[in-house]
Design a protein around this motif. Structure first.
Motif, PDB file in Angstrom:
ATOM      1  N   TYR A 129       0.865  -1.222  -0.270  1.00  0.00           N
ATOM      2  CA  TYR A 129       0.064   0.339  -0.076  1.00  0.00           C
ATOM      3  C   TYR A 129       1.017   1.734   0.007  1.00  0.00           C
ATOM      4  O   TYR A 129       0.552   2.647   0.628  1.00  0.00           O
ATOM      5  CB  TYR A 129      -1.000  -0.209   1.376  1.00  0.00           C
ATOM      6  N   ARG A 131       2.377   2.568  -2.889  1.00  0.00           N
ATOM      7  CA  ARG A 131       1.606   3.420  -3.671  1.00  0.00           C
ATOM      8  C   ARG A 131      -0.049   3.260  -3.630  1.00  0.00           C
ATOM      9  O   ARG A 131      -0.439   2.129  -3.654  1.00  0.00           O
ATOM     10  CB  ARG A 131       1.934   3.070  -5.066  1.00  0.00           C
ATOM     11  N   GLN A 132      -1.100   4.745  -3.926  1.00  0.00           N
ATOM     12  CA  GLN A 132      -2.003   4.282  -3.815  1.00  0.00           C
ATOM     13  C   GLN A 132      -2.969   4.930  -4.866  1.00  0.00           C
ATOM     14  O   GLN A 132      -2.010   6.276  -5.068  1.00  0.00           O
ATOM     15  CB  GLN A 132      -2.597   4.777  -2.213  1.00  0.00           C
ATOM     16  N   PHE A 133      -3.794   4.890  -5.163  1.00  0.00           N
ATOM     17  CA  PHE A 133      -5.039   6.497  -5.925  1.00  0.00           C
ATOM     18  C   PHE A 133      -5.710   7.276  -4.992  1.00  0.00           C
ATOM     19  O   PHE A 133      -6.739   6.094  -3.782  1.00  0.00           O
ATOM     20  CB  PHE A 133      -6.207   5.613  -6.483  1.00  0.00           C
ATOM     21  N   VAL A 200      -6.099  -1.162  -5.247  1.00  0.00           N
ATOM     22  CA  VAL A 200      -4.756  -0.031  -5.744  1.00  0.00           C
ATOM     23  C   VAL A 200      -3.884  -0.609  -6.610  1.00  0.00           C
ATOM     24  O   VAL A 200      -3.784  -1.220  -7.534  1.00  0.00           O
ATOM     25  CB  VAL A 200      -3.646  -0.945  -3.760  1.00  0.00           C
ATOM     26  N   PRO A 201      -2.805   0.274  -6.675  1.00  0.00           N
ATOM     27  CA  PRO A 201      -2.065  -0.045  -8.447  1.00  0.00           C
ATOM     28  C   PRO A 201      -0.943  -1.329  -8.486  1.00  0.00           C
ATOM     29  O   PRO A 201      -1.215  -1.784  -9.206  1.00  0.00           O
ATOM     30  CB  PRO A 201      -0.569   1.664  -7.834  1.00  0.00           C
ATOM     31  N   ASP A 205      -1.351  -3.787 -11.514  1.00  0.00           N
ATOM     32  CA  ASP A 205       0.477  -3.972 -12.221  1.00  0.00           C
ATOM     33  C   ASP A 205      -0.481  -5.772 -11.841  1.00  0.00           C
ATOM     34  O   ASP A 205       0.104  -6.429 -13.140  1.00  0.00           O
ATOM     35  CB  ASP A 205       1.192  -3.961 -11.570  1.00  0.00           C
ATOM     36  N   ASP A 210       0.537  -3.439 -15.957  1.00  0.00           N
ATOM     37  CA  ASP A 210       1.697  -2.413 -15.719  1.00  0.00           C
ATOM     38  C   ASP A 210       2.020  -2.600 -17.583  1.00  0.00           C
ATOM     39  O   ASP A 210       2.827  -2.587 -17.763  1.00  0.00           O
ATOM     40  CB  ASP A 210       2.499  -3.275 -15.211  1.00  0.00           C
ATOM     41  N   TYR A 215      -2.115   5.445 -14.834  1.00  0.00           N
ATOM     42  CA  TYR A 215      -2.864   4.498 -14.317  1.00  0.00           C
ATOM     43  C   TYR A 215      -4.500   5.309 -15.035  1.00  0.00           C
ATOM     44  O   TYR A 215      -4.378   6.133 -15.138  1.00  0.00           O
ATOM     45  CB  TYR A 215      -3.425   3.988 -13.176  1.00  0.00           C
ATOM     46  N   LEU A 233      -0.542   9.310  -8.949  1.00  0.00           N
ATOM     47  CA  LEU A 233      -0.653   8.251  -7.543  1.00  0.00           C
ATOM     48  C   LEU A 233      -0.124   8.894  -6.193  1.00  0.00           C
ATOM     49  O   LEU A 233       0.113   9.821  -6.643  1.00  0.00           O
ATOM     50  CB  LEU A 233       0.740   7.242  -8.391  1.00  0.00           C
ATOM     51  N   THR A 235       0.747   8.586  -1.668  1.00  0.00           N
ATOM     52  CA  THR A 235       1.388   7.575  -0.511  1.00  0.00           C
ATOM     53  C   THR A 235       0.239   7.778  -0.043  1.00  0.00           C
ATOM     54  O   THR A 235      -0.414   8.020   0.247  1.00  0.00           O
ATOM     55  CB  THR A 235       3.123   8.599   0.102  1.00  0.00           C
TER      56      THR A 235
END
Length: 461
Positions: A129, A131-133, A200-201, A205, A210, A215, A233, A235
């Motif tokens: 987690y 990297r998040q949106f 989540v990314p 991926d 990816d 995205y 993206l 944090t």
């Protein structure tokens, strides 16, 4: 349907369910299997000394998991054969050098989830987690909708409660299937309710998004035309400090709030007393006793009211033993009409709660199919130590017991669903959910108007 849990791992959302039924059954509660010839042990794949230390560590972790699962689980190959289990782990080992650390977590998670035991779970590492949106989504019916964005990302405002159809051009139906492999491949209702936990990314991926940088999410606009929006993206710190923005009518959906509480709501046919029961706190029957007392207060304050709605749609489980508090105070809960609201998130001890209200108070199950069947593997104690993979430190809880409702020492009501076994004495794979008496799904048009489709049905009765 459930309240929005911003980027908390699915395993953490289900932590109560892990210890749902803590009464250890007798050893003969598992149907005996026919005698079989034990297969000869075959050595696992050899570790190539030319591999990097990172790859060797992952292979050791996978071999450790293989051993721990076989030794700890009460009946490790109840639905899936040992040969298939070993083949899947061996396949991951051959791909260790080509997969990222987060991809390896998802691959391991998929193997464990694919064994068909909802209480044997792999807990995600925190790095998943990083990297998040700034957005998340939920399923309503069969479609995924944007439900929230963080303040400052107003480009998503026109798409609140609009359907998401693809991520980086990959159809959302395929992505849902990938998520199913991580949650419960046998129960589509549970998958949909837990999809937002994987928004989540890292998941996208692993699922194949990816292939290009960045995205892009495709929405259907008001004219049902596809529009593409790039998603930045952020944090974990950004998520924790940002205010959440929802549709203007979202706050009217009190069923999304979660928690345990009681309130009277006026409406057609005299209104109803609403009990939100989102958790069966482990070894805390006093919580349920207070709820019963509050229902009785509302009943006395509104003598014309004849309906009680018990909402289990946000209840993943807990301690079934606590239901003794409801049983001891059953007269406080007795009303002319009792409705128990269910969803794919209602699992584990929530199924025992359904059984209680159905048998003791004539409750009618309303909503969507549940996330679990009332007969299940589970953890015998909340203090049971998990297996911890030595290098990655990934935590895996492994079921060591079996729960059959009729064998629970504090339960004397009929299980909410009848169990059917195959010729080997095992539940059929499709025995994985509790079907409601009345199927009502949450309509997106009702959501946009701030209405709860299931409670609207209750009001109309």
């Amino acid at each position: 349907m459930k309240k929005f849990i911003y980027f908390i791992p699915a395993a953490l959302c289900l932590v109560l369910a892990l210890t749902a039924c803590q009464i250890s059954p007798d050893s003969d509660s598992i149907p005996e299997e026919p005698a079989v010839t034990e297969p000869e042990e075959t050595p696992g794949p050899e570790v190539d000394s030319a591999l990097s230390q990172r790859d060797q560590d992952w292979i050791e972790d996978i071999e450790y998991l293989r051993t721990e699962y076989k030794e700890r689980h009460l009946d490790p190959f109840y639905l899936v054969s040992e040969e298939e289990f070993d083949w899947k782990l061996d396949r991951i080992i051959t791909q260790v050098s080509d997969l990222s650390d987060t991809d390896l977590f998802f691959e391991i998670n998929a193997v464990i989830a694919g064994m068909g035991d909802g209480h044997t779970q792999v807990y995600p590492p925190a790095s998943l987690y990083d990297r998040q949106f700034p957005i998340n989504a939920q399923y309503f019916g069969d479609k995924l909708y944007l439900t929230v964005y963080l303040e400052g990302y107003d480009q998503f405002a026109p798409y609140l409660l609009h359907e998401i159809v693809a991520v980086n051009g990959i159809d959302i139906t395929y992505l849902e299937q990938k998520a199913a492999s991580l949650v419960n491949p046998f129960n589509q209702w549970s998958v949909k309710e837990n999809f937002s936990n994987y928004f989540v990314p890292a998941f996208f991926d692993w699922a194949g998004c990816d292939y290009k940088e960045g995205y892009t999410i495709e929405f259907l606009n008001d004219n049902r035309e596809v529009e593409s929006i790039e998603v930045p993206l952020i944090t974990s710190e950004d998520v924790g400090s940002g205010a959440r923005v929802r549709h203007e009518n979202w706050d009217a959906l009190f069923s999304q709030k979660g928690g345990n509480w009681v309130k009277y709501y006026d409406g057609e046919n005299g209104g109803y007393i609403y009990m939100s029961l989102a958790s069966l706190t482990i070894s805390s029957p006093s919580t349920l006793r207070l709820l019963a007392t509050e229902v009785n207060k509302q009943r006395e304050a509104h003598p014309e009211c004849g309906k009680l709605a018990v909402d289990l749609r946000l209840c993943p489980g807990g301690d079934a033993s606590d239901l003794v508090a409801f049983e001891e105070n059953i007269e406080m809960l007795r009303m002319e009409q009792v409705y128990v609201l269910t969803s794919g998130y209602s699992a584990s001890a929530a199924t025992a709660t359904m059984a209680f209200f159905k048998q003791e108070l004539g409750g009618v199950l309303v909503g969507e199919p549940a996330g679990q069947f009332p007969y299940m593997f589970h953890l015998s104690s909340s203090s049971l130590e998990p297996a911890v993979l030595p290098h990655s430190q990934i935590i895996v809880y492994i079921s060591d017991s079996w729960y059959a409702p009729e064998e629970h020492e504090n339960v004397d009501w009929t299980p909410v669903a009848e169990a059917y076994y195959d010729e080997d004495g095992k539940l059929y794979p499709w025995e994985n959910t509790v079907l409601p008496d009345v199927y009502v799904y949450q309509d997106i048009e009702d959501i946009r108007q701030g209405k709860d489709s299931v409670l609207e049905w209750v009001l109309a009765q």
